[in-house]
Design a protein around this motif. Structure first.
Motif, PDB file in Angstrom:
ATOM      1  N   ARG A  88       0.842  -1.204   0.000  1.00 13.54           N
ATOM      2  CA  ARG A  88       0.000   0.000   0.000  1.00 13.54           C
ATOM      3  C   ARG A  88       0.880   1.258   0.000  1.00 13.54           C
ATOM      4  N   PRO A  89       1.559   1.556  -1.099  1.00 13.83           N
ATOM      5  CA  PRO A  89       2.389   2.769  -1.115  1.00 13.83           C
ATOM      6  C   PRO A  89       1.520   4.025  -1.109  1.00 13.83           C
ATOM      7  N   SER A  90       2.066   5.095  -0.585  1.00 14.64           N
ATOM      8  CA  SER A  90       1.373   6.381  -0.607  1.00 14.64           C
ATOM      9  C   SER A  90       1.651   7.071  -1.936  1.00 14.64           C
ATOM     10  N   PRO A  91       0.640   7.733  -2.533  1.00 14.53           N
ATOM     11  CA  PRO A  91       0.909   8.500  -3.758  1.00 14.53           C
ATOM     12  C   PRO A  91       2.034   9.507  -3.585  1.00 14.53           C
ATOM     13  N   ASP A  92       2.254   9.965  -2.339  1.00 14.60           N
ATOM     14  CA  ASP A  92       3.320  10.930  -2.083  1.00 14.60           C
ATOM     15  C   ASP A  92       4.706  10.320  -2.254  1.00 14.60           C
ATOM     16  N   SER A  93       4.781   8.983  -2.322  1.00 13.25           N
ATOM     17  CA  SER A  93       6.089   8.333  -2.474  1.00 13.25           C
ATOM     18  C   SER A  93       6.595   8.391  -3.908  1.00 13.25           C
ATOM     19  N   PHE A  94       5.768   8.865  -4.845  1.00 12.95           N
ATOM     20  CA  PHE A  94       6.185   9.013  -6.238  1.00 12.95           C
ATOM     21  C   PHE A  94       6.595  10.467  -6.474  1.00 12.95           C
ATOM     22  N   SER A  95       7.857  10.663  -6.859  1.00 17.61           N
ATOM     23  CA  SER A  95       8.358  12.029  -7.058  1.00 17.61           C
ATOM     24  C   SER A  95       7.834  12.642  -8.350  1.00 17.61           C
ATOM     25  N   SER A  96       7.415  11.816  -9.285  1.00 19.48           N
ATOM     26  CA  SER A  96       6.833  12.295 -10.540  1.00 19.48           C
ATOM     27  C   SER A  96       5.827  11.266 -11.027  1.00 19.48           C
ATOM     28  N   LEU A  97       5.022  11.657 -11.999  1.00 19.72           N
ATOM     29  CA  LEU A  97       4.036  10.719 -12.518  1.00 19.72           C
ATOM     30  C   LEU A  97       4.730   9.577 -13.249  1.00 19.72           C
ATOM     31  N   PRO A  98       4.394   8.327 -12.915  1.00 14.90           N
ATOM     32  CA  PRO A  98       4.998   7.207 -13.644  1.00 14.90           C
ATOM     33  C   PRO A  98       4.513   7.155 -15.086  1.00 14.90           C
ATOM     34  N   HIS A  99       5.341   6.572 -15.944  1.00 15.15           N
ATOM     35  CA  HIS A  99       5.003   6.404 -17.357  1.00 15.15           C
ATOM     36  C   HIS A  99       4.614   4.956 -17.612  1.00 15.15           C
ATOM     37  N   PHE A 100       3.562   4.775 -18.391  1.00 10.90           N
ATOM     38  CA  PHE A 100       3.039   3.447 -18.677  1.00 10.90           C
ATOM     39  C   PHE A 100       2.998   3.230 -20.188  1.00 10.90           C
ATOM     40  N   ALA A 134      -0.531   6.134  -7.487  1.00  6.87           N
ATOM     41  CA  ALA A 134       0.541   7.109  -7.697  1.00  6.87           C
ATOM     42  C   ALA A 134       0.057   8.524  -7.921  1.00  6.87           C
ATOM     43  N   GLY A 135      -1.240   8.762  -7.807  1.00  2.00           N
ATOM     44  CA  GLY A 135      -1.756  10.090  -8.066  1.00  2.00           C
ATOM     45  C   GLY A 135      -1.837  10.426  -9.539  1.00  2.00           C
ATOM     46  N   GLY A 136      -1.741   9.400 -10.387  1.00  2.00           N
ATOM     47  CA  GLY A 136      -1.868   9.614 -11.832  1.00  2.00           C
ATOM     48  C   GLY A 136      -0.763   8.939 -12.609  1.00  2.00           C
ATOM     49  N   GLY A 137      -0.688   9.270 -13.888  1.00  2.00           N
ATOM     50  CA  GLY A 137       0.326   8.664 -14.741  1.00  2.00           C
ATOM     51  C   GLY A 137       0.247   9.211 -16.147  1.00  2.00           C
ATOM     52  N   VAL A 138       1.265   8.878 -16.928  1.00  2.00           N
ATOM     53  CA  VAL A 138       1.345   9.258 -18.338  1.00  2.00           C
ATOM     54  C   VAL A 138       1.308   7.971 -19.153  1.00  2.00           C
ATOM     55  N   PHE A 139       0.331   7.859 -20.038  1.00  2.00           N
ATOM     56  CA  PHE A 139       0.085   6.625 -20.774  1.00  2.00           C
ATOM     57  C   PHE A 139       0.397   6.808 -22.252  1.00  2.00           C
ATOM     58  N   THR A 140       1.106   5.838 -22.799  1.00  2.00           N
ATOM     59  CA  THR A 140       1.368   5.795 -24.232  1.00  2.00           C
ATOM     60  C   THR A 140       1.067   4.397 -24.736  1.00  2.00           C
ATOM     61  N   GLY A 141       0.989   4.257 -26.050  1.00  2.00           N
ATOM     62  CA  GLY A 141       0.733   2.954 -26.649  1.00  2.00           C
ATOM     63  C   GLY A 141       1.163   2.957 -28.095  1.00  2.00           C
ATOM     64  N   ARG A 142       0.933   1.852 -28.745  1.00  2.00           N
ATOM     65  CA  ARG A 142       1.318   1.702 -30.146  1.00  2.00           C
ATOM     66  C   ARG A 142       0.084   1.384 -30.980  1.00  2.00           C
ATOM     67  N   GLY A 143       0.276   1.445 -32.298  1.00  2.00           N
ATOM     68  CA  GLY A 143      -0.847   1.205 -33.188  1.00  2.00           C
ATOM     69  C   GLY A 143      -1.908   2.266 -32.972  1.00  2.00           C
ATOM     70  N   ARG A 144      -3.142   1.834 -32.877  1.00  2.00           N
ATOM     71  CA  ARG A 144      -4.264   2.763 -32.698  1.00  2.00           C
ATOM     72  C   ARG A 144      -4.790   2.766 -31.265  1.00  2.00           C
ATOM     73  N   LEU A 145      -3.977   2.245 -30.349  1.00  2.00           N
ATOM     74  CA  LEU A 145      -4.462   2.100 -28.972  1.00  2.00           C
ATOM     75  C   LEU A 145      -4.937   3.418 -28.388  1.00  2.00           C
TER      76      LEU A 145
END
Length: 199
Positions: free
Chosen positions: A64-76, A96-107
């Motif tokens: 159960r990590p705290s969102p405050d333990s992430f210094s920046s938004l993780p990338h997915f 984590a309080g959010g994130g940055v999401f990327t994908g390939r093709g038409r995802l």
């Protein structure tokens, strides 16, 4: 008898194991690019995994990590896996309080409106541009409404994410539910992980 592997169940069991505490072993996993995407994304949240044989995965959960333990938004990097993307969007907010999401093709062209409508209602920031989706904010316990004719992936993502919060939440289906079997699969994976859900 060993049944044929289910990719849908493998996604759910990997996420359950990664969000839990300690070490879990998942057997009869058929590896694919989609499954590797889910493993990669759970690793971005701090989980560890290793391959014990060609179809056995060992996962060390994040607890159960705290969102405050992430210094920046993780990338997915979700590859081309729609399940991974839709499952992880609310999970990233809860962990984590959010994130940055990327994908390939038409995802990244696949619609996420059910989430965006909820985020607008709950005051969660989101931005989608140039093939990247950024979400930031904190899920809070409460009532979440989804129409029953949307993909079960939205329900599953919320079920996993809301189970991580400090108080109970309720997901209300506003129209007839069309994909109950996949939601039952999610509930089964959560039950294996010891997460109480009343339905």
């Amino acid at each position: 008898v060993t049944p044929p592997p289910s990719k849908s169940m493998a996604h759910r069991l990997i996420i359950s194991a990664a969000l839990g505490s300690g070490v879990s072993t998942i057997r009869n996993v058929a590896f694919s690019q989609d499954i590797e995407a889910t493993l990669r994304c759970m690793e971005a949240l701090g989980a560890k995994w290793s391959l014990k044989s060609e179809d056995i995965v060992e996962v060390i959960g994040i607890g159960r990590p705290s969102p405050d333990s992430f210094s920046s938004l993780p990338h997915f990097d979700c590859g081309e896996s729609g399940s991974t993307l839709r499952f992880l969007i609310p999970i990233a907010l809860a962990v984590a309080g959010g994130g940055v999401f990327t994908g390939r093709g038409r995802l990244m062209e696949r619609p996420q409106k059910p989430y965006f409508d909820l985020f607008d209602e709950k005051g969660i920031f989101w931005k989608q541009e140039n093939g990247t989706l950024t979400v930031q904010g904190h899920l809070v316990p409460g009532e979440y409404r989804l129409p029953g004719n949307v993909s079960s992936q939205f329900f599953t993502g919320l079920l996993f994410a809301l189970s991580l919060l400090d108080a109970p939440s309720e997901i209300i289906c506003t129209t007839a539910l069309e994909s109950a079997n996949y939601i039952d699969m999610t509930l089964q994976a959560m039950e294996i992980a010891g997460i109480p859900v009343n339905s």
